[in-house]
Design an enzyme around this catalytic site. Structure first.
Site, PDB file in Angstrom:
ATOM      1  N   GLY A  10       2.510   7.918   2.512  1.00  0.00           N
ATOM      2  CA  GLY A  10       2.407   6.845   3.850  1.00  0.00           C
ATOM      3  C   GLY A  10       1.129   7.005   4.295  1.00  0.00           C
ATOM      4  N   SER A  11       1.076   8.140   5.218  1.00  0.00           N
ATOM      5  CA  SER A  11      -0.097   8.272   6.206  1.00  0.00           C
ATOM      6  C   SER A  11      -1.241   8.532   5.118  1.00  0.00           C
ATOM      7  CB  SER A  11      -0.020   9.495   7.028  1.00  0.00           C
ATOM      8  OG  SER A  11       1.075   8.953   8.099  1.00  0.00           O
ATOM      9  N   ARG A  48      19.832  -8.153  40.668  1.00  0.00           N
ATOM     10  CA  ARG A  48      20.874  -7.205  40.654  1.00  0.00           C
ATOM     11  C   ARG A  48      21.044  -6.553  41.982  1.00  0.00           C
ATOM     12  NH1 ARG A  48      25.427  -5.647  38.346  1.00  0.00           N
ATOM     13  NH2 ARG A  48      25.712  -3.330  38.149  1.00  0.00           N
ATOM     14  N   LEU A  92       0.848  -1.139   0.040  1.00  0.00           N
ATOM     15  CA  LEU A  92       0.066   0.016  -0.009  1.00  0.00           C
ATOM     16  C   LEU A  92       0.799   1.137   0.036  1.00  0.00           C
ATOM     17  CD1 LEU A  92      -2.735   1.334   0.389  1.00  0.00           C
ATOM     18  CD2 LEU A  92      -2.558   1.044   2.722  1.00  0.00           C
ATOM     19  N   GLU A 137       0.778   0.641  10.252  1.00  0.00           N
ATOM     20  CA  GLU A 137      -0.485   0.282  10.377  1.00  0.00           C
ATOM     21  C   GLU A 137      -1.182   1.846  11.321  1.00  0.00           C
ATOM     22  OE1 GLU A 137      -2.017  -2.094   9.313  1.00  0.00           O
ATOM     23  OE2 GLU A 137      -0.578  -3.273   8.869  1.00  0.00           O
TER      24      GLU A 137
HETATM   25  C1  FAD Z   1       9.462  -1.658   9.460  1.00  0.00           C
HETATM   26  C2  FAD Z   1       8.049  -1.326   8.576  1.00  0.00           C
HETATM   27  C3  FAD Z   1       7.362  -2.158   8.060  1.00  0.00           C
HETATM   28  C4  FAD Z   1       6.297  -1.920   7.210  1.00  0.00           C
HETATM   29  N1  FAD Z   1       5.250  -2.807   6.682  1.00  0.00           N
HETATM   30  C5  FAD Z   1       4.404  -2.067   5.481  1.00  0.00           C
HETATM   31  C6  FAD Z   1       3.585  -2.863   4.749  1.00  0.00           C
HETATM   32  O1  FAD Z   1       4.194  -4.198   4.721  1.00  0.00           O
HETATM   33  N2  FAD Z   1       2.769  -2.691   3.752  1.00  0.00           N
HETATM   34  C7  FAD Z   1       2.729  -1.257   3.659  1.00  0.00           C
HETATM   35  O2  FAD Z   1       1.915  -0.670   2.477  1.00  0.00           O
HETATM   36  N3  FAD Z   1       3.523  -0.394   4.454  1.00  0.00           N
HETATM   37  C8  FAD Z   1       4.102  -0.812   5.425  1.00  0.00           C
HETATM   38  N4  FAD Z   1       4.849   0.266   5.985  1.00  0.00           N
HETATM   39  C9  FAD Z   1       4.748   1.374   6.113  1.00  0.00           C
HETATM   40  C10 FAD Z   1       4.086   2.155   7.184  1.00  0.00           C
HETATM   41  O3  FAD Z   1       2.585   1.990   7.141  1.00  0.00           O
HETATM   42  C11 FAD Z   1       4.190   3.673   7.005  1.00  0.00           C
HETATM   43  O4  FAD Z   1       5.594   4.131   7.324  1.00  0.00           O
HETATM   44  C12 FAD Z   1       3.254   4.585   7.770  1.00  0.00           C
HETATM   45  O5  FAD Z   1       2.055   4.606   7.048  1.00  0.00           O
HETATM   46  C13 FAD Z   1       3.627   5.893   7.822  1.00  0.00           C
HETATM   47  O6  FAD Z   1       4.001   6.581   6.504  1.00  0.00           O
HETATM   48  P1  FAD Z   1       5.341   7.307   6.391  1.00  0.00           P
HETATM   49  O7  FAD Z   1       6.535   6.369   6.824  1.00  0.00           O
HETATM   50  O8  FAD Z   1       5.227   7.523   4.820  1.00  0.00           O
HETATM   51  O9  FAD Z   1       5.338   8.671   6.892  1.00  0.00           O
HETATM   52  P2  FAD Z   1       4.491   9.974   6.927  1.00  0.00           P
HETATM   53  O10 FAD Z   1       3.224   9.612   6.458  1.00  0.00           O
HETATM   54  O11 FAD Z   1       5.557  10.791   5.787  1.00  0.00           O
HETATM   55  O12 FAD Z   1       4.550  10.429   8.324  1.00  0.00           O
HETATM   56  C14 FAD Z   1       5.698  11.236   8.879  1.00  0.00           C
HETATM   57  C15 FAD Z   1       5.109  11.888   9.970  1.00  0.00           C
HETATM   58  O13 FAD Z   1       4.186  12.954   9.810  1.00  0.00           O
HETATM   59  C16 FAD Z   1       2.796  12.648  10.653  1.00  0.00           C
HETATM   60  N5  FAD Z   1       1.744  13.176   9.874  1.00  0.00           N
HETATM   61  C17 FAD Z   1       1.401  12.673   8.516  1.00  0.00           C
HETATM   62  N6  FAD Z   1       0.329  13.052   8.255  1.00  0.00           N
HETATM   63  C18 FAD Z   1      -0.098  13.937   9.486  1.00  0.00           C
HETATM   64  C19 FAD Z   1      -1.352  14.657   9.585  1.00  0.00           C
HETATM   65  N7  FAD Z   1      -2.366  14.892   8.838  1.00  0.00           N
HETATM   66  N8  FAD Z   1      -1.420  15.281  10.853  1.00  0.00           N
HETATM   67  C20 FAD Z   1      -0.533  15.337  11.699  1.00  0.00           C
HETATM   68  N9  FAD Z   1       0.683  14.491  11.448  1.00  0.00           N
HETATM   69  C21 FAD Z   1       0.753  13.895  10.384  1.00  0.00           C
HETATM   70  C22 FAD Z   1       3.069  11.121  10.793  1.00  0.00           C
HETATM   71  O14 FAD Z   1       2.031  10.772  11.969  1.00  0.00           O
HETATM   72  C23 FAD Z   1       4.397  11.070  11.080  1.00  0.00           C
HETATM   73  O15 FAD Z   1       4.606  11.193  12.309  1.00  0.00           O
HETATM   74  C24 FAD Z   1       6.077  -0.246   7.015  1.00  0.00           C
HETATM   75  C25 FAD Z   1       6.867   0.611   7.795  1.00  0.00           C
HETATM   76  C26 FAD Z   1       7.839   0.096   8.531  1.00  0.00           C
HETATM   77  C27 FAD Z   1       8.752   0.897   9.364  1.00  0.00           C
END
Ligand code: FAD
Length: 390
Positions: free
Chosen positions: A143-144, A274, A137, A369
């Site tokens: 991401g978010s 400990r 996804l 998630e």
């Molecule tokens: C080890 C690991 C395994 C994963 N496995 C999968 C998988 O199998 N399949 C898959 O599809 N994805 C997977 N993911 C991806 C994961 O779902 C995303 O990393 C997550 O959805 C966040 O997206 P991003 O990292 O792009 O962060 P971003 O969306 O860029 O967010 C960065 C920061 O901004 C904040 N933010 C974003 N929007 C807002 C808002 N509107 N208001 C306030 N704050 C906000 C976020 O909360 C976060 O703190 C995995 C991630 C990791 C680390």
């Protein structure tokens, strides 16, 4: 000195489980003690995990897609599935992630939205751990907010042709099948993609300091041609992937508690053995305050998870209720892991003890998630009626 009460027994929460739920929990716990705990620090340190043999073991244990009915799945209730997630994550969040992605994301997507042919082809082998699935996804720039995804599936005659990049995909390099969500002219749709399709490649994410005992990958789709029936026929829009995320988030509500429990048990044991200033550090009030606060949050989180499990078994669980569980239990699990780390002093930063591993892992669990911020916004919207995402 009286024997310490096991943290999970403080409220006699054990009594709230059925015999069958207890038996499933105990079976998974014994498996984790025997097959995971002796090896996990090495897997974490090297960043290498024997995914295929583990998947087959987990298949034999019956935990892959265990709450789904038919097609070789165990068909347990959701509470038993949650308990299994808790025990697996007491071993390591990476092992629970393997099971969550396989069962709650890839298998659930096929089970819920796939055609009968998709189900017959993939689910029995996935339940047995003979075929591994992943769920694509997230993208490098989305991401978010997955609604902006750029991966696109266009029609070419009867075929579909997929192009784009998915990022952070658990199990990506070891998967036989990928559930890939892509934009189409009609909106977001899900596709069942055999990973040996020409144009499909997976690249391992290196230098990860969290979930090291889990495979994380980039998926590249370069004109991957799929037959007309590769698409999930009856779901368009984010409802498809979100229905799967709700399943996986539910497992995390329980799983995070397993990591937290392992940290608390480790901290109690360590503090009793400990000695500093000529007495066990468990005897200092500051240590006891830490342990008491950790146990409080663990117990509250457990009751919350159990309540959500009962709601789910009653088919009444709503997404915002899952957000309450995911937000609270992961946040508290991280706090417990960090507090346990302080009790272990310098020993808290080495892999001989599980605490720093759990603490590092939980950083990923906090983010994937749905980040803690996104779940906070879900609750904010439930409370006020106002969506504050944009
Ligand atoms: C080890 C690991 C395994 C994963 N496995 C999968 C998988 O199998 N399949 C898959 O599809 N994805 C997977 N993911 C991806 C994961 O779902 C995303 O990393 C997550 O959805 C966040 O997206 P991003 O990292 O792009 O962060 P971003 O969306 O860029 O967010 C960065 C920061 O901004 C904040 N933010 C974003 N929007 C807002 C808002 N509107 N208001 C306030 N704050 C906000 C976020 O909360 C976060 O703190 C995995 C991630 C990791 C680390």
């Amino acid at each position: 000195m009286s024997a310490p009460i096991k943290p999970l027994d403080l409220l006699d929460a054990e009594d709230l489980l059925s015999d069958e739920e207890r038996a499933i929990r105990d079976t998974v716990r014994a498996y984790v003690e025997r097959e995971i705990k002796p090896h996990i620090a090495d897997w974490f340190e090297t960043g290498e995990i024997p995914v295929r043999p583990l998947a087959r073991d987990l298949g034999s244990l019956g935990v892959l897609g265990m709450h789904l009915d038919g097609y070789g799945c165990a068909g347990t209730n959701a509470t038993a599935y949650g308990l299994a997630c808790m025990e697996l994550e007491a071993g390591d969040s990476g092992i629970r992630s393997l099971v969550s992605v396989q069962g709650s994301l890839a298998m659930f997507a096929i089970w819920k939205w796939g055609t009968e042919e998709h189900k017959q082809r993939w689910l029995p082998r996935m339940a047995a751990g003979e075929a591994i699935g992943c769920f694509g996804l997230t993208e490098p720039d989305f991401g978010s907010n997955p609604s902006g995804m750029r991966t696109f599936a266009k029609r070419d005659g009867d075929d579909w042709v997929l192009s784009g990049t998915k990022m952070w995909i658990t199990n990506g390099n070891v998967a036989d099948v990928a559930v890939v969500w892509a934009n189409t002219d009609e909106g977001i749709r899900g596709f069942v993609v055999p990973t040996d399709s020409p144009g499909f490649t997976a690249n391992l994410v290196h230098k990860k300091m969290s979930l090291r005992a889990s495979v994380t990958s980039e998926l590249v789709l370069e004109g991957v041609r799929l037959p007309a029936d590769a698409v999930f026929p009856d779901v368009v829009g984010l409802k498809g992937p979100l229905s799967c995320l709700s399943e996986a988030r539910y497992g995390i509500v329980w799983g995070a508690l397993g990591a937290a429990r392992d940290c608390l048990e480790t901290a109690i044991d360590y503090s009793l053995s400990r000695e500093q200033f000529d007495r066990p550090i468990a005897g200092f009030q500051l240590t006891q305050e830490k342990l008491a606060n950790m146990a409080l949050e663990l117990q509250k989180g457990y009751l919350l998870a159990l309540h959500l499990g009962r709601l789910k078994d009653d088919h009444r669980l709503r997404p915002e209720q899952v957000s309450i569980g995911k937000l609270n239990n992961v946040r508290e699990a991280i706090t417990i892991a960090r507090e346990a780390r302080t009790i272990l002093g310098a020993n808290g930063v080495i892999l001989e003890y599980p605490v720093i591993r759990h603490a590092n892992n939980l950083e990923s669990v906090l983010t994937y998630e749905g980040t803690s911020e996104i779940h906070t916004l879900v609750l904010g919207q439930s409370l006020t009626g106002i969506a504050a995402y944009r």
